[in-house]
Design a protein around this motif. Structure first.
Motif, short mmCIF file in Angstrom:
data_model
loop_
_atom_site.label_atom_id
_atom_site.label_comp_id
_atom_site.label_asym_id
_atom_site.label_seq_id
_atom_site.Cartn_x
_atom_site.Cartn_y
_atom_site.Cartn_z
N GLY A 104 11.51 2.88 10.59
CA GLY A 104 10.70 1.88 9.91
C GLY A 104 9.23 2.04 10.19
N ILE A 105 8.92 2.35 11.44
CA ILE A 105 7.51 2.56 11.80
C ILE A 105 6.96 3.78 11.07
N GLU A 106 7.79 4.81 10.99
CA GLU A 106 7.34 6.06 10.36
C GLU A 106 6.91 5.86 8.92
N VAL A 107 7.66 5.09 8.17
CA VAL A 107 7.34 4.95 6.75
C VAL A 107 6.37 3.80 6.47
N LEU A 108 6.23 2.84 7.37
CA LEU A 108 5.43 1.67 7.07
C LEU A 108 4.10 1.59 7.81
N ASP A 109 3.98 2.27 8.92
CA ASP A 109 2.80 2.11 9.78
C ASP A 109 1.49 2.42 9.04
N PHE A 110 1.40 3.60 8.47
CA PHE A 110 0.16 3.99 7.80
C PHE A 110 -0.13 3.10 6.60
N VAL A 111 0.90 2.74 5.86
CA VAL A 111 0.71 1.92 4.67
C VAL A 111 0.21 0.52 5.05
N VAL A 112 0.80 -0.07 6.08
CA VAL A 112 0.36 -1.39 6.53
C VAL A 112 -1.07 -1.31 7.06
N PHE A 113 -1.38 -0.25 7.79
CA PHE A 113 -2.73 -0.08 8.32
C PHE A 113 -3.76 -0.03 7.19
N ILE A 114 -3.49 0.76 6.18
CA ILE A 114 -4.42 0.90 5.06
C ILE A 114 -4.51 -0.39 4.25
N GLU A 115 -3.41 -1.11 4.10
CA GLU A 115 -3.44 -2.37 3.36
C GLU A 115 -4.33 -3.41 4.04
N PHE A 116 -4.37 -3.42 5.36
CA PHE A 116 -5.15 -4.42 6.07
C PHE A 116 -6.62 -4.01 6.26
N ALA A 117 -6.94 -2.75 6.03
CA ALA A 117 -8.34 -2.32 6.12
C ALA A 117 -9.07 -2.74 4.84
N SER A 118 -10.30 -3.13 4.99
CA SER A 118 -11.06 -3.54 3.80
C SER A 118 -11.33 -2.32 2.93
N SER A 119 -11.55 -2.55 1.66
CA SER A 119 -11.74 -1.43 0.73
C SER A 119 -13.00 -0.63 1.05
N ALA A 120 -13.97 -1.26 1.71
CA ALA A 120 -15.21 -0.56 2.05
C ALA A 120 -14.99 0.53 3.10
N VAL A 121 -14.01 0.34 4.00
CA VAL A 121 -13.79 1.30 5.09
C VAL A 121 -12.43 1.98 5.01
N ARG A 122 -11.66 1.70 3.99
CA ARG A 122 -10.29 2.21 3.88
C ARG A 122 -10.24 3.74 3.91
N GLY A 123 -11.09 4.41 3.16
CA GLY A 123 -11.08 5.87 3.13
C GLY A 123 -11.45 6.47 4.48
N ARG A 124 -12.47 5.91 5.12
CA ARG A 124 -12.90 6.41 6.42
C ARG A 124 -11.80 6.20 7.47
N TYR A 125 -11.17 5.03 7.48
CA TYR A 125 -10.11 4.75 8.44
C TYR A 125 -8.89 5.66 8.21
N SER A 126 -8.58 5.92 6.96
CA SER A 126 -7.41 6.76 6.69
C SER A 126 -7.63 8.19 7.16
N VAL A 127 -8.87 8.64 7.21
CA VAL A 127 -9.18 9.97 7.77
C VAL A 127 -9.18 9.93 9.28
N TRP A 128 -9.78 8.91 9.86
CA TRP A 128 -9.89 8.83 11.32
C TRP A 128 -8.55 8.70 12.01
N ILE A 129 -7.59 8.08 11.38
CA ILE A 129 -6.30 7.89 12.03
C ILE A 129 -5.59 9.23 12.27
N PHE A 130 -5.91 10.24 11.50
CA PHE A 130 -5.24 11.52 11.67
C PHE A 130 -6.05 12.54 12.47
N LEU A 131 -7.20 12.16 12.94
CA LEU A 131 -8.00 13.09 13.75
C LEU A 131 -7.63 13.11 15.19
#
Length: 131
Positions: A104-131
């Motif tokens: 459950g964590i595997e399929v939902l973690d990233f999606v929940v993280f991106i949903e709760f990030a504001s649209s202004a920083v969503r792209g930056r956060y989605s890159v930083w999480i994988f660095l």
């Protein structure tokens, strides 16, 4: 966002724990490497099964938040229980239950993280999480 970080940490540390504790577990439970290989195999198999099931359920009926929180509780609770497993087969069973939560964590973690990030920083956060 903190819960997403905990979930990501649990997902990433599962393989490390399995590898780093392998010698001690083989010694404590008197296992050969072939017998020990059954433990990570069953964890990965249960993770595979539950990732499909929880992903399907969260998309179709329950939403993402409740399955995500339940996956975190399941993983944490059974992860702690695995520390006191009295024998190898109970450890395998408990770690399979951890694997169900990890799916459950595997399929939902990233999606929940991106949903709760504001649209202004969503792209930056989605890159930083994988660095």
């Amino acid at each position: 966002l903190f819960m997403c970080a905990l979930g990501y940490f649990a997902q990433c540390s599962e393989l490390l724990v399995t590898v780093l504790a392998s010698r001690e577990m083989m010694r404590d439970f008197n296992l050969s490497p072939l017998n020990y290989a059954f433990l990570p195999f069953t964890v990965v198999a249960s993770t595979f099964f539950s990732s499909y099931l929880i992903g399907w359920v969260s998309d179709r009926s329950l939403g993402r938040r409740l399955p995500f929180v339940l996956s975190l509780i399941f993983t944490g609770g059974f992860g702690l229980a695995s520390a006191v497993a009295p024998n190898f087969w109970s450890l395998v069973l408990i770690r399979c239950l951890v694997g169900l939560g990890l799916g459950g964590i595997e399929v939902l973690d990233f999606v929940v993280f991106i949903e709760f990030a504001s649209s202004a920083v969503r792209g930056r956060y989605s890159v930083w999480i994988f660095l």
